[in-house]
Design an enzyme around this catalytic site. Sequence first.
Site, PDB file in Angstrom:
ATOM      1  N   ASP A 177       0.795  -1.206   0.006  1.00  0.00           N
ATOM      2  CA  ASP A 177      -0.009  -0.068   0.157  1.00  0.00           C
ATOM      3  C   ASP A 177       0.922   1.346  -0.025  1.00  0.00           C
ATOM      4  O   ASP A 177       1.584   1.479   1.014  1.00  0.00           O
ATOM      5  CB  ASP A 177      -0.917   0.047   0.993  1.00  0.00           C
ATOM      6  CG  ASP A 177      -1.870   0.998   1.314  1.00  0.00           C
ATOM      7  OD1 ASP A 177      -1.372   2.231   0.481  1.00  0.00           O
ATOM      8  OD2 ASP A 177      -3.014   1.024   1.868  1.00  0.00           O
ATOM      9  N   HIS A 178       0.971   1.829  -1.149  1.00  0.00           N
ATOM     10  CA  HIS A 178       2.140   2.868  -1.452  1.00  0.00           C
ATOM     11  C   HIS A 178       2.082   4.002  -0.510  1.00  0.00           C
ATOM     12  O   HIS A 178       2.619   5.076  -0.042  1.00  0.00           O
ATOM     13  CB  HIS A 178       2.406   3.599  -2.768  1.00  0.00           C
ATOM     14  CG  HIS A 178       0.994   4.109  -3.363  1.00  0.00           C
ATOM     15  ND1 HIS A 178       0.125   3.554  -3.804  1.00  0.00           N
ATOM     16  CD2 HIS A 178       0.953   5.421  -3.063  1.00  0.00           C
ATOM     17  CE1 HIS A 178      -0.704   4.618  -4.255  1.00  0.00           C
ATOM     18  NE2 HIS A 178      -0.396   5.649  -3.912  1.00  0.00           N
ATOM     19  N   ASP A 234     -11.431   1.728  -4.312  1.00  0.00           N
ATOM     20  CA  ASP A 234     -10.011   1.940  -5.085  1.00  0.00           C
ATOM     21  C   ASP A 234      -9.169   2.729  -3.930  1.00  0.00           C
ATOM     22  O   ASP A 234      -7.938   2.582  -3.777  1.00  0.00           O
ATOM     23  CB  ASP A 234     -10.137   2.438  -6.014  1.00  0.00           C
ATOM     24  CG  ASP A 234      -8.592   3.055  -6.912  1.00  0.00           C
ATOM     25  OD1 ASP A 234      -7.784   1.940  -7.257  1.00  0.00           O
ATOM     26  OD2 ASP A 234      -8.372   4.072  -7.117  1.00  0.00           O
ATOM     27  N   HIS A 252      -6.235   2.532   0.995  1.00  0.00           N
ATOM     28  CA  HIS A 252      -5.410   3.496   1.657  1.00  0.00           C
ATOM     29  C   HIS A 252      -5.852   4.278   2.725  1.00  0.00           C
ATOM     30  O   HIS A 252      -5.209   4.399   3.790  1.00  0.00           O
ATOM     31  CB  HIS A 252      -5.288   4.620   0.483  1.00  0.00           C
ATOM     32  CG  HIS A 252      -4.622   4.079  -0.703  1.00  0.00           C
ATOM     33  ND1 HIS A 252      -3.457   3.055  -0.882  1.00  0.00           N
ATOM     34  CD2 HIS A 252      -4.990   4.229  -2.255  1.00  0.00           C
ATOM     35  CE1 HIS A 252      -3.188   2.804  -1.967  1.00  0.00           C
ATOM     36  NE2 HIS A 252      -3.962   3.484  -2.654  1.00  0.00           N
TER      37      HIS A 252
END
Length: 506
Positions: free
Chosen positions: A195-196, A253, A258
């Site tokens: 998970d950037h 998304d 996130h």
Amino acid sequence: MSAQNPFQDPLRFERRVPECALVIFGASGDLNKRKLMPALFRLAYDRRLSAGFAIIGVSRSPLSDDQFRERMCEAVKEFSEDTQFEPDVWQAFAQGLFYLPGDIGDPDMYHRLGQKLSEIEQSRHTGGNVLFYLSVQPSQYARAAQGLGEAGLGSGNGWRRLVVEKPFGHDLESARALSDELHKVFQESDVYRIDHYLGKETVQNILAFRFGNGIFEPLWDRRYIDHVQITAAESIGVEGRGGYYQEAGALADMIQNHLLQVMATIAMEPSASFRADSVRDERAKLLRSIHIMSPEEVRQDAVAGQYGPGRIGGKDVPGFREEQGVDAESQTNTFAAATFVVDNWRWAGVPFFLRTGKRLPKRTTEISIHFKPAPLAIFNGQAAQMTPNLLIVRIQPEEGLSLKFLSKRPGTGMNLRPVSMDFNYGSSFGERSPSAYETLLLDAIIGDATLYTRQDMVEASWKVVEPIQQVWHSEKNDFPNYAAGAWGPKEADEMVARHGHSWREP
């Protein structure tokens, strides 16, 4: 007993990076060209990779090693925004670049990959350590893991790890099924769900800010914090990815992974140590404590939106349904907002407002923590100016922190006005922050999973989101309900207003 050598203190130096080979499935795709290869080159530029580090790109394009190196060189030059291209560094880096044409569905490809890895282990002295990176369509994750297992590549002389890009399933059932498939070949401890957002410096700094400073943690609960807002806004549309985005939407998304992970980092309990499982245990515990909405609560505390035509930056832009690859009657949400509450003693009664969307007025991601107002307005006539204290964590595009509070204006009389104390990463440290992919790739190579998502965390976040999905899928929305360039539909403002608040405009 001899005294410990201070120069052997593990905190004194950077963590040792082991020799290994990185296999990138989907090496001809955008993610590799735009993010992975520039991040890897920057790590080489900073001398962070081992001398024998090797990369094997895998995709269906019929390329030779030299052709692959040329393409990656072009990608690094184009997408390495803050890294000077040095030919000598590239030449050394490119010696470890290799390419293998093949299809993920072809069993023979995995056997050829095994042979290639054996050759590289001998020539580059990688010790049999391999990191597999799945930069492919989510539908291919399970097949890739199966192929690696059938070819015996899930284990070897050294360690074997698997990095998986989001999405991790499209609902709770599919997320569990995917994990079951991956676990047939790799243990959970060897699966790195990336998970950037968790690799961004400011998100990591939340932990340092909270647990490294004695003045903030005592205020970090329902007694002092009124509510929390997390906004992730994008000014762009789907950018040619209409077909993919139509199947995902903003809720799945962005919020499912996130933003819920960011929320968990903000709200988690202190961990016993900074070891990976200790930190992830607390994030998982927080996610499990989020109240699961009933269908009626979803209708009150979750808002779906889809942008229509509008005007951004002086230019007319199309609505989502006019984008290439999108159904003219699409029910996909390009905006999602929700009010979450946490059922534990620290956060009982504190609403967390999360929102994300495309074609909003600006690109920004921030967390704003709104403290409760002073209990008594002792300054006569100043009640209207008694704005509550506010802590803002800026994640992008500019990373930093701002603390807003009241101060007396110069002059006679007790006139108050809001002021800010700002911390900016770039100006405070005078050095660049590593990109999220630099941080996360290096962590995976080292074996530090602190910033990666564990299976129980994925399942917990799907449990939170799934009731919202079910209601939205069962009811037809009146889309589009906000114009491109607006801050989302009016229903999102009404949702927050029902709790006595309003959205902060970043």
